[in-house]
Write an enzyme that holds these catalytic residues in place. Sequence first.
Site, PDB file in Angstrom:
ATOM      1  CG  PHE A 135      16.679  48.632 -76.805  1.00  0.00           C
ATOM      2  CD1 PHE A 135      15.851  49.632 -76.326  1.00  0.00           C
ATOM      3  CD2 PHE A 135      16.131  47.647 -77.611  1.00  0.00           C
ATOM      4  CE1 PHE A 135      14.488  49.650 -76.636  1.00  0.00           C
ATOM      5  CE2 PHE A 135      14.772  47.659 -77.932  1.00  0.00           C
ATOM      6  CZ  PHE A 135      13.956  48.659 -77.446  1.00  0.00           C
ATOM      7  CG  ASP A 220      19.337  41.181 -75.701  1.00  0.00           C
ATOM      8  OD1 ASP A 220      19.102  40.569 -76.765  1.00  0.00           O
ATOM      9  OD2 ASP A 220      18.628  42.122 -75.281  1.00  0.00           O
ATOM     10  CE  LYS A 249      15.991  44.688 -83.394  1.00  0.00           C
ATOM     11  NZ  LYS A 249      16.213  44.845 -81.965  1.00  0.00           N
TER      12      LYS A 249
HETATM   13  C1  PLP Z   1      15.508  45.040 -80.742  1.00  0.00           C
HETATM   14  C2  PLP Z   1      16.062  44.495 -79.502  1.00  0.00           C
HETATM   15  C3  PLP Z   1      15.247  43.968 -78.489  1.00  0.00           C
HETATM   16  C4  PLP Z   1      13.751  44.018 -78.554  1.00  0.00           C
HETATM   17  O1  PLP Z   1      13.229  43.303 -79.634  1.00  0.00           O
HETATM   18  P1  PLP Z   1      11.694  43.516 -80.064  1.00  0.00           P
HETATM   19  O2  PLP Z   1      11.494  42.475 -81.124  1.00  0.00           O
HETATM   20  O3  PLP Z   1      11.566  44.917 -80.552  1.00  0.00           O
HETATM   21  O4  PLP Z   1      10.875  43.262 -78.858  1.00  0.00           O
HETATM   22  C5  PLP Z   1      15.857  43.408 -77.378  1.00  0.00           C
HETATM   23  N1  PLP Z   1      17.189  43.362 -77.264  1.00  0.00           N
HETATM   24  C6  PLP Z   1      18.006  43.850 -78.217  1.00  0.00           C
HETATM   25  C7  PLP Z   1      19.480  43.750 -78.043  1.00  0.00           C
HETATM   26  C8  PLP Z   1      17.475  44.452 -79.356  1.00  0.00           C
HETATM   27  O5  PLP Z   1      18.281  44.971 -80.288  1.00  0.00           O
END
Ligand code: PLP
Length: 402
Positions: A135, A220, A249
């Site tokens: 994701f 990521d 986050k």
């Molecule tokens: C939550 C998440 C995103 C996206 O972050 P947003 O602040 O919702 O745009 C991207 N990569 C990872 C691994 C995530 O957990």
Amino acid sequence: MTDWQALEKRYFFNVTKRTPLTLVRGAGVRAWDDRGREYLDFTAGWAVNALGHCHPAIVEALTRQAQTLIHTSNQFYTTPQIELAELLVKNSCLSRVFFANSGAEAVEGAVKLARRYGKLNLNGAYEVITAVNSFHGRTLAMTAATGQKKFHEPYEPLPEGFINVEFNSLCAIQKAITARTCAVMLEPVQGEGGVNVPDDDYLKEVRGWCDEMGILLILDEVQTGIGRLGTLFGYQMFGVEPDIMTLAKGLGGGVPIGAFMAKDRAAVFAPGEHGSTYGGNPLVCAAAHAGLKYILDHNVVGNTREVGDCLLKGLEALKDRSDLIIDVRGRGLLLAIEFSSDLAERAVLAAIEDGLLINPIKPNVVRLIPPLIITRKDADEALTILSGVLEKLKSPAVAAVE
Ligand SMILES: *Cc1c(COP(=O)(O)O)cnc(C)c1O
């Protein structure tokens, strides 16, 4: 009493699947709804509230900065973003930072950087290999980067340049790499896609192969970064160093901020090639700086590892006692319970009745992503509630809850 949920249904796009609960206040690991009921919050704003709700360090920094300077744009130098950048660089293996406003934007920026690298150093290579069940966010490009069909189909045709391959398989990556590949991008542990932990040496093997091919490794760490796995960054847990890393986050402790960082050799942006109006704004950077400093000064990462281990052991014990659970997994305080059937929604509702907030991520999987400051006592309380939830799930009566 105002029916907030009815108003939301009237005014909002019908696009957000919410748990039927209106939260109005939070303090530490607890949150309260509009009826005054208290909950132990093991969702932490989707792994955002690393220090829980309204932590004094964050509140103090926000209050002070709100009275000093809220926003200027990046036309000018501002001090909170420079202090935050320094703290991140000094505590990581990366040497430069760019601030964005969300995770998706941070990852998108990281991919732009990798494409610049490809253009300058790899004969224009631009493709990024990502993993199935990953994701990476909701912009159009990050939708393509995300290795889940359900996010692709509504928006096809998607921007090109992303190849999704099996996770936890070096071989799958080796087969997908071509002369067009500029980077491999992975989550150290897949979060939204099910809390999938790779084999211990997967990332090391991928790192080695990227070096051999001369391409970049992007991690990521929007979800895994800032302590979530029990190490400050996920790459430390797996003994590798990325060329580019993304954060969001947990970085802001509740305020919207994202960042991507790079090693010097990958920091190839020239002036004007990337930018943001809000990115790195004084208000959010002051909060993020205060939060990160608190995490570093109070060994919050050690607490995450210790309490996370206890919580996982407790979940394993629940699994041993119940046929309804087929797997429990994760690292630190990024944990998941997989049920034998599609019980996630019912489990969430049953937990709410008993005062615990948890997060459904698949029809049969719930995620536990509490604040990193939870104590063993909080973990025990959650385990007791979850044990009761399993009892309730056994009886079909709960199935009537809608
Ligand atoms: C939550 C998440 C995103 C996206 O972050 P947003 O602040 O919702 O745009 C991207 N990569 C990872 C691994 C995530 O957990």
